[in-house]
Design an enzyme around this catalytic site. Structure first.
Site, PDB file in Angstrom:
ATOM      1  N   ILE A  52       0.846  -1.201   0.000  1.00  0.00           N
ATOM      2  CA  ILE A  52       0.000   0.000   0.000  1.00  0.00           C
ATOM      3  C   ILE A  52       0.874   1.241   0.000  1.00  0.00           C
ATOM      4  O   ILE A  52       0.648   2.202  -0.744  1.00  0.00           O
ATOM      5  CB  ILE A  52      -0.955  -0.005   1.207  1.00  0.00           C
ATOM      6  N   ALA A 111      11.127  -2.754   7.231  1.00  0.00           N
ATOM      7  CA  ALA A 111      11.431  -3.519   6.003  1.00  0.00           C
ATOM      8  C   ALA A 111      10.662  -2.917   4.832  1.00  0.00           C
ATOM      9  O   ALA A 111       9.619  -2.306   5.014  1.00  0.00           O
ATOM     10  CB  ALA A 111      11.032  -4.976   6.190  1.00  0.00           C
ATOM     11  N   PRO A 129     -29.140   7.355 -34.254  1.00  0.00           N
ATOM     12  CA  PRO A 129     -30.536   7.007 -34.483  1.00  0.00           C
ATOM     13  C   PRO A 129     -31.480   7.381 -33.335  1.00  0.00           C
ATOM     14  O   PRO A 129     -32.689   7.305 -33.501  1.00  0.00           O
ATOM     15  CB  PRO A 129     -30.486   5.494 -34.638  1.00  0.00           C
ATOM     16  N   ASP A 163     -32.483  18.422 -37.228  1.00  0.00           N
ATOM     17  CA  ASP A 163     -33.589  17.774 -37.928  1.00  0.00           C
ATOM     18  C   ASP A 163     -34.608  17.284 -36.909  1.00  0.00           C
ATOM     19  O   ASP A 163     -34.295  17.105 -35.741  1.00  0.00           O
ATOM     20  CB  ASP A 163     -33.079  16.549 -38.696  1.00  0.00           C
ATOM     21  N   LYS A 199     -37.005  18.520 -41.983  1.00  0.00           N
ATOM     22  CA  LYS A 199     -36.303  17.427 -42.652  1.00  0.00           C
ATOM     23  C   LYS A 199     -36.632  16.113 -41.986  1.00  0.00           C
ATOM     24  O   LYS A 199     -35.765  15.398 -41.514  1.00  0.00           O
ATOM     25  CB  LYS A 199     -34.782  17.656 -42.606  1.00  0.00           C
ATOM     26  N   GLY A 241     -30.018  13.431 -38.010  1.00  0.00           N
ATOM     27  CA  GLY A 241     -30.237  12.064 -37.551  1.00  0.00           C
ATOM     28  C   GLY A 241     -29.247  11.122 -38.223  1.00  0.00           C
ATOM     29  O   GLY A 241     -28.839  11.340 -39.357  1.00  0.00           O
ATOM     30  N   GLY A 242     -28.832  10.089 -37.502  1.00  0.00           N
ATOM     31  CA  GLY A 242     -27.941   9.088 -38.090  1.00  0.00           C
ATOM     32  C   GLY A 242     -26.605   9.691 -38.461  1.00  0.00           C
ATOM     33  O   GLY A 242     -25.974  10.381 -37.661  1.00  0.00           O
ATOM     34  N   ASP A 243     -26.190   9.449 -39.681  1.00  0.00           N
ATOM     35  CA  ASP A 243     -24.936  10.001 -40.189  1.00  0.00           C
ATOM     36  C   ASP A 243     -25.261  11.108 -41.190  1.00  0.00           C
ATOM     37  O   ASP A 243     -26.157  10.951 -42.015  1.00  0.00           O
ATOM     38  CB  ASP A 243     -24.127   8.897 -40.876  1.00  0.00           C
ATOM     39  N   ALA A 278     -28.742   4.766 -39.538  1.00  0.00           N
ATOM     40  CA  ALA A 278     -29.882   3.933 -39.152  1.00  0.00           C
ATOM     41  C   ALA A 278     -29.656   2.460 -39.467  1.00  0.00           C
ATOM     42  O   ALA A 278     -30.016   1.589 -38.668  1.00  0.00           O
ATOM     43  CB  ALA A 278     -31.149   4.435 -39.842  1.00  0.00           C
ATOM     44  N   MET A 286     -36.304   5.339 -45.767  1.00  0.00           N
ATOM     45  CA  MET A 286     -37.487   6.086 -46.228  1.00  0.00           C
ATOM     46  C   MET A 286     -38.309   5.243 -47.200  1.00  0.00           C
ATOM     47  O   MET A 286     -38.850   5.755 -48.169  1.00  0.00           O
ATOM     48  CB  MET A 286     -37.060   7.400 -46.912  1.00  0.00           C
TER      49      MET A 286
HETATM   50  N1  SAH Z   1     -28.942  10.383 -42.176  1.00  0.00           N
HETATM   51  C1  SAH Z   1     -29.848   9.396 -41.651  1.00  0.00           C
HETATM   52  C2  SAH Z   1     -30.909   9.005 -42.622  1.00  0.00           C
HETATM   53  C3  SAH Z   1     -31.857  10.092 -42.974  1.00  0.00           C
HETATM   54  S1  SAH Z   1     -33.129   9.547 -44.032  1.00  0.00           S
HETATM   55  C4  SAH Z   1     -29.058   8.180 -41.172  1.00  0.00           C
HETATM   56  O1  SAH Z   1     -27.872   8.070 -41.454  1.00  0.00           O
HETATM   57  O2  SAH Z   1     -29.651   7.316 -40.498  1.00  0.00           O
HETATM   58  C5  SAH Z   1     -34.412   9.172 -42.891  1.00  0.00           C
HETATM   59  C6  SAH Z   1     -34.659   7.679 -42.846  1.00  0.00           C
HETATM   60  O3  SAH Z   1     -33.683   7.055 -42.017  1.00  0.00           O
HETATM   61  C7  SAH Z   1     -35.973   7.299 -42.214  1.00  0.00           C
HETATM   62  O4  SAH Z   1     -37.023   7.375 -43.149  1.00  0.00           O
HETATM   63  C8  SAH Z   1     -35.710   5.876 -41.812  1.00  0.00           C
HETATM   64  O5  SAH Z   1     -35.786   5.010 -42.906  1.00  0.00           O
HETATM   65  C9  SAH Z   1     -34.256   5.942 -41.377  1.00  0.00           C
HETATM   66  N2  SAH Z   1     -34.114   6.130 -39.921  1.00  0.00           N
HETATM   67  C10 SAH Z   1     -33.501   7.134 -39.295  1.00  0.00           C
HETATM   68  N3  SAH Z   1     -33.537   6.948 -37.959  1.00  0.00           N
HETATM   69  C11 SAH Z   1     -34.147   5.782 -37.739  1.00  0.00           C
HETATM   70  C12 SAH Z   1     -34.491   5.035 -36.573  1.00  0.00           C
HETATM   71  N4  SAH Z   1     -34.181   5.462 -35.354  1.00  0.00           N
HETATM   72  N5  SAH Z   1     -35.137   3.866 -36.740  1.00  0.00           N
HETATM   73  C13 SAH Z   1     -35.455   3.422 -37.965  1.00  0.00           C
HETATM   74  N6  SAH Z   1     -35.170   4.086 -39.089  1.00  0.00           N
HETATM   75  C14 SAH Z   1     -34.517   5.250 -38.983  1.00  0.00           C
END
Ligand code: SAH
Length: 479
Positions: A23, A44, A229, A252, A274, A305-307, A336, A387
């Site tokens: 320790i 020691a 997502p 968005d 969007k 959303g997403g990428d 997504a 979509m």
């Molecule tokens: N840039 C986003 C996509 C945008 S287009 C990406 O990379 O995920 C929007 C579409 O993404 C939606 O119509 C659906 O098909 C999908 N999407 C986005 N988030 C989602 C989610 N949490 N669950 C299911 N589908 C999702």
């Protein structure tokens, strides 16, 4: 607050450690980073401690403790397993007004040693007041992920520029705004990636520009950020940093509330539509809005959303920013398809079922007409359809017409990664009926391919999948 935090300068000061076991060894390893002179009192020593003594790293008093051993010390640490000795050490130190830490004994200690995040010159110390060291270590681990290694580099960088910044921006509140920009903006981004020369260049340019403009605010910037997502745990650390440094967040509708809650509290949150369908602010208006905020010197996060580069029009927005000379960075997000696959238990590729995956969108008829249906209908391929719900009739008809098997499994993942996630599994043949019967809503991703059937076995998140009818054995199907 029972324990008041303070950072001691122990360079060349005496620290006395009583005890020579493992320790004591750990405490000494910690304290010696401060450059203190260490005297160890113990009959020691462990092997490592005697080696340190032999190489001249510490002074060893090789006998039982005596009160006069602590004379002249700034800090005393009692690390023996003998309560009587620890008590004597505590008393000797306290009587001389020296801070003493007795390992694992809150009552005898007048000071406690915190859990430390060392990003010198930045030091973060965490204490639970001695109540729950394990918790302090957890908190430290979390801080370590947020305050990464580069922060020390940044502090050194900022220190080197301090004099010039002060000279260039004499006004205190303007300087404060400049420092905000420095800490949160593109210069910090460059330092994080260890591009020190580029960081210096940018900083020098900004200072010169500010001077020329009579001390104007630094230029704004845009971070195009993928929000993932929905599950905020899927944000990257870079996305979190951008959100926490934002003046304004243009997001968005797809972006979840939990993610928005991570933005800096003072940031303006502006929804710019969007959603893929329904109301949305026109792209041109979004572009103008970004420009307006940037010209006002704000740090803009354009949050998608997403990428941002997957069906997100991120490329178009960057082209606009580039054309207007706006500085930007891009932070990718979990798209997504990846999230829905993971959270539904649908591996997008699988050695037995699928050798490739395509991200496709069926947003408008024009794009569908131009589609390579033969390629899309190939067996043993996964389609992740964004979509797609509105275009199901065309999708189904064309895939079947171009040879995809009617019993090909499909899965809708609605609200992927969110608490209300639903997974509906069926076959290509009756994909329309499935969507209608289950009233698939938005956002939903359609996964077409043999792998979709695996959701039945591999699902782990949220409600169990609804399986429309017993699917053909995917192995037999593929054979
Ligand atoms: N840039 C986003 C996509 C945008 S287009 C990406 O990379 O995920 C929007 C579409 O993404 C939606 O119509 C659906 O098909 C999908 N999407 C986005 N988030 C989602 C989610 N949490 N669950 C299911 N589908 C999702």
């Amino acid at each position: 607050m029972r324990h008041f935090p303070i950072f001691l300068d122990l360079r060349d000061r005496l620290v006395v450690v009583v005890g020579g076991g493992p320790i004591a060894e750990r405490k000494i390893a910690l304290v010696s980073q401060s450059g203190a002179r260490i005297r160890i009192v113990a009959p020691a020593l462990t092997h490592a401690l005697s080696a340190a003594r032999d190489s001249g790293g510490l002074e060893h008093v090789a006998r039982e403790f005596e009160p006069a051993d602590v004379d002249g010390a700034r800090l005393v640490i009692a690390a023996t397993s003998d309560l009587t000795v620890n008590r004597a050490v505590a008393m000797a130190a306290d009587r001389r007004g020296i801070v003493v830490n007795v390992v694992d004994d809150l009552e005898l200690s007048t000071g406690i040693l915190p859990a430390i995040v060392d990003r010198s010159p930045i030091i973060v110390a965490v204490s639970t007041g001695g109540t729950a060291p394990a918790l302090a270590r957890r908190i430290r681990a979390r801080i370590e992920t947020v305050v990464d290694e580069s922060v020390g580099r940044f502090a050194a960088f900022a220190a080197a520029w301090r004099g010039r910044i002060r000279a260039a921006i004499p006004d205190l509140s303007a300087r404060r705004r400049f420092y905000d920009w420095l800490v949160d903006g593109p210069v910090a981004g460059l330092v994080r990636h260890a591009r020190m020369e580029a960081a210096s260049e940018l900083l020098a340019g900004e200072l010169a520009r500010g001077e020329a403009a009579g001390g104007g605010d630094p230029a704004g910037s845009v971070a195009l950020v993928g929000a993932g997502p929905g599950d905020p745990g899927l944000l990257t650390l870079n996305a979190l940093r951008a959100l926490q440094g934002a003046d304004v967040v243009l997001h968005d509708r797809l972006v979840s509330r939990e993610v928005l809650a991570l933005a800096r509290r003072e940031a303006d949150l502006v929804e710019v539509g969007k959603s893929g369908q329904g109301h949305s602010v026109a792209q041109a208006a979004i572009n103008e809005l970004m420009l307006e905020h940037v010209r006002a010197g704000r740090r803009v996060v354009r949050l998608k959303g997403g990428d941002p580069f997957v069906f997100g029009r991120g490329g178009e927005e960057l082209q606009f920013l580039r054309a207007h000379g706006v500085r930007y960075e891009v932070v990718p997000g979990v798209t997504a398809a990846l999230a829905c696959g993971a959270y539904a238990g649908i591996p997008l590729t699988h050695r037995d079922h699928s050798g490739s995956v395509r991200f496709v969108t069926a947003h408008c008829r024009e794009s569908l007409d131009a589609t390579d249906w033969r390629g899309l209908a190939a067996a043993r391929e996964t389609l992740a359809v964004y979509m797609g719900v509105a275009m199901l009739p065309v999708l189904r008809t064309e895939l079947l017409r171009h040879g995809r098997a009617p019993l090909t499994p499909v899965a809708f993942v609605e609200n992927g990664s969110r608490p209300e996630q639903r997974v509906l599994v069926g076959t290509l043949d009756d994909v329309e009926a499935l969507a209608a019967r289950e009233q698939v809503g938005s956002p939903a991703l359609l996964i077409v391919g043999e792998v979709a059937a695996l959701a039945e076995d591999l699902h782990w998140f949220g409600a169990a999948p609804v399986v429309a009818r017993r699917l053909a054995d995917p192995d037999r199907d593929a054979a």
